[in-house]
Design a protein around this motif. Structure first.
Motif, PDB file in Angstrom:
ATOM      1  N   MET A 108      34.252   0.321 -42.553  1.00 18.54           N
ATOM      2  CA  MET A 108      32.868   0.591 -42.285  1.00 18.54           C
ATOM      3  C   MET A 108      32.122   0.622 -43.608  1.00 18.54           C
ATOM      4  N   ASP A 109      30.966   0.058 -43.628  1.00 22.35           N
ATOM      5  CA  ASP A 109      30.144   0.026 -44.825  1.00 22.35           C
ATOM      6  C   ASP A 109      29.339   1.319 -44.899  1.00 22.35           C
ATOM      7  N   ALA A 110      29.580   2.088 -45.966  1.00 24.14           N
ATOM      8  CA  ALA A 110      28.882   3.360 -46.124  1.00 24.14           C
ATOM      9  C   ALA A 110      27.393   3.164 -46.350  1.00 24.14           C
ATOM     10  N   CYS A 111      27.014   2.041 -46.896  1.00 26.87           N
ATOM     11  CA  CYS A 111      25.619   1.796 -47.245  1.00 26.87           C
ATOM     12  C   CYS A 111      25.170   0.436 -46.714  1.00 26.87           C
ATOM     13  N   PRO A 112      24.978   0.301 -45.422  1.00 25.96           N
ATOM     14  CA  PRO A 112      24.635  -1.006 -44.873  1.00 25.96           C
ATOM     15  C   PRO A 112      23.312  -1.573 -45.374  1.00 25.96           C
ATOM     16  N   THR A 113      22.378  -0.731 -45.808  1.00 24.84           N
ATOM     17  CA  THR A 113      21.086  -1.237 -46.256  1.00 24.84           C
ATOM     18  C   THR A 113      20.880  -1.096 -47.750  1.00 24.84           C
ATOM     19  N   SER A 114      21.816  -0.481 -48.446  1.00 24.72           N
ATOM     20  CA  SER A 114      21.672  -0.259 -49.875  1.00 24.72           C
ATOM     21  C   SER A 114      23.023  -0.343 -50.547  1.00 24.72           C
ATOM     22  N   SER A 115      23.069  -0.897 -51.748  1.00 20.82           N
ATOM     23  CA  SER A 115      24.339  -0.997 -52.459  1.00 20.82           C
ATOM     24  C   SER A 115      24.644   0.278 -53.241  1.00 20.82           C
ATOM     25  N   ARG A 116      23.709   1.223 -53.269  1.00 20.56           N
ATOM     26  CA  ARG A 116      23.924   2.484 -53.991  1.00 20.56           C
ATOM     27  C   ARG A 116      23.566   3.639 -53.072  1.00 20.56           C
ATOM     28  N   CYS A 117      24.584   4.347 -52.603  1.00 19.51           N
ATOM     29  CA  CYS A 117      24.286   5.414 -51.654  1.00 19.51           C
ATOM     30  C   CYS A 117      24.875   6.746 -52.085  1.00 19.51           C
ATOM     31  N   GLY A 118      25.816   6.766 -53.012  1.00 21.53           N
ATOM     32  CA  GLY A 118      26.386   8.019 -53.484  1.00 21.53           C
ATOM     33  C   GLY A 118      27.332   8.654 -52.487  1.00 21.53           C
ATOM     34  N   ILE A 119      27.831   9.816 -52.853  1.00 18.12           N
ATOM     35  CA  ILE A 119      28.801  10.523 -52.029  1.00 18.12           C
ATOM     36  C   ILE A 119      28.197  10.941 -50.694  1.00 18.12           C
ATOM     37  N   GLU A 120      26.907  11.222 -50.674  1.00 20.10           N
ATOM     38  CA  GLU A 120      26.268  11.600 -49.411  1.00 20.10           C
ATOM     39  C   GLU A 120      26.386  10.480 -48.392  1.00 20.10           C
ATOM     40  N   GLY A 121      26.176   9.261 -48.814  1.00 21.52           N
ATOM     41  CA  GLY A 121      26.288   8.118 -47.922  1.00 21.52           C
ATOM     42  C   GLY A 121      27.711   7.903 -47.440  1.00 21.52           C
ATOM     43  N   VAL A 122      28.683   8.131 -48.323  1.00 22.97           N
ATOM     44  CA  VAL A 122      30.087   7.992 -47.950  1.00 22.97           C
ATOM     45  C   VAL A 122      30.445   9.027 -46.893  1.00 22.97           C
ATOM     46  N   LEU A 123      30.046  10.270 -47.116  1.00 20.50           N
ATOM     47  CA  LEU A 123      30.342  11.322 -46.141  1.00 20.50           C
ATOM     48  C   LEU A 123      29.641  11.066 -44.809  1.00 20.50           C
ATOM     49  N   GLU A 124      28.415  10.604 -44.877  1.00 21.05           N
ATOM     50  CA  GLU A 124      27.688  10.292 -43.644  1.00 21.05           C
ATOM     51  C   GLU A 124      28.401   9.185 -42.866  1.00 21.05           C
ATOM     52  N   ALA A 125      28.843   8.146 -43.555  1.00 20.66           N
ATOM     53  CA  ALA A 125      29.556   7.047 -42.890  1.00 20.66           C
ATOM     54  C   ALA A 125      30.867   7.531 -42.296  1.00 20.66           C
ATOM     55  N   TYR A 126      31.566   8.417 -42.994  1.00 18.69           N
ATOM     56  CA  TYR A 126      32.825   8.962 -42.484  1.00 18.69           C
ATOM     57  C   TYR A 126      32.584   9.741 -41.196  1.00 18.69           C
ATOM     58  N   HIS A 127      31.619  10.632 -41.208  1.00 16.43           N
ATOM     59  CA  HIS A 127      31.322  11.430 -40.019  1.00 16.43           C
ATOM     60  C   HIS A 127      30.837  10.551 -38.860  1.00 16.43           C
ATOM     61  N   ARG A 128      30.046   9.542 -39.167  1.00 14.31           N
ATOM     62  CA  ARG A 128      29.564   8.619 -38.146  1.00 14.31           C
ATOM     63  C   ARG A 128      30.733   7.835 -37.538  1.00 14.31           C
ATOM     64  N   SER A 129      31.673   7.423 -38.384  1.00 13.49           N
ATOM     65  CA  SER A 129      32.802   6.624 -37.896  1.00 13.49           C
ATOM     66  C   SER A 129      33.754   7.442 -37.034  1.00 13.49           C
ATOM     67  N   LEU A 130      33.851   8.748 -37.285  1.00 19.58           N
ATOM     68  CA  LEU A 130      34.739   9.579 -36.475  1.00 19.58           C
ATOM     69  C   LEU A 130      34.343   9.573 -35.004  1.00 19.58           C
ATOM     70  N   ARG A 131      33.057   9.358 -34.747  1.00 20.24           N
ATOM     71  CA  ARG A 131      32.573   9.333 -33.366  1.00 20.24           C
ATOM     72  C   ARG A 131      32.830   7.988 -32.686  1.00 20.24           C
ATOM     73  N   SER A 132      33.092   6.949 -33.465  1.00 20.16           N
ATOM     74  CA  SER A 132      33.182   5.618 -32.856  1.00 20.16           C
ATOM     75  C   SER A 132      34.493   4.881 -33.129  1.00 20.16           C
ATOM     76  N   VAL A 133      35.392   5.454 -33.905  1.00 14.41           N
ATOM     77  CA  VAL A 133      36.629   4.773 -34.267  1.00 14.41           C
ATOM     78  C   VAL A 133      37.816   5.538 -33.691  1.00 14.41           C
TER      79      VAL A 133
END
Length: 105
Positions: A1-26
């Motif tokens: 899963m891409d942590a930053c689908p709209t930006s190439s720089r998202c930081g740890i916040e974006g990584v954590l958000e992507a992780y939590h989002r993926s837990l609901r769908s993976v």
């Protein structure tokens, strides 16, 4: 899963958000093949060798690597590219198999 689908720089916040989002769908299940994702990120990194971008591949896994030989080859091939690979094992699985990748426990 891409942590930053709209930006190439998202930081740890974006990584954590992507992780939590993926837990609901993976749904997590085996086999656990890392070589395809390492090769995918390596292709992206190989396309940007001018120093303008650096790629970090964070793999969070609940299973032992099923394609160890292919994963080692993919990592060796990616070693000179602008990228780092971080593998984090979670859960009750036996992760000793990752020792061949230079992982410190």
């Amino acid at each position: 899963m891409d942590a930053c689908p709209t930006s190439s720089r998202c930081g740890i916040e974006g990584v954590l958000e992507a992780y939590h989002r993926s837990l609901r769908s993976v749904q997590l299940y085996g086999p656990t093949n890392f070589a395809p994702v390492v090769n995918h990120v390596a292709r992206s990194a190989a396309a940007v060798l001018d120093g303008s971008q650096y790629f970090v591949l964070l793999i969070i896994t609940d299973g032992v690597i099923s394609d160890m030989a292919q994963t080692k080859e993919a990592i060796v091939n990616a070693a000179k590219l602008p990228m780092s690979i971080i593998i984090v094992g979670v859960g009750q699985a036996e992760f000793d198999g990752k020792g061949g990748l230079g992982v410190r426990g």
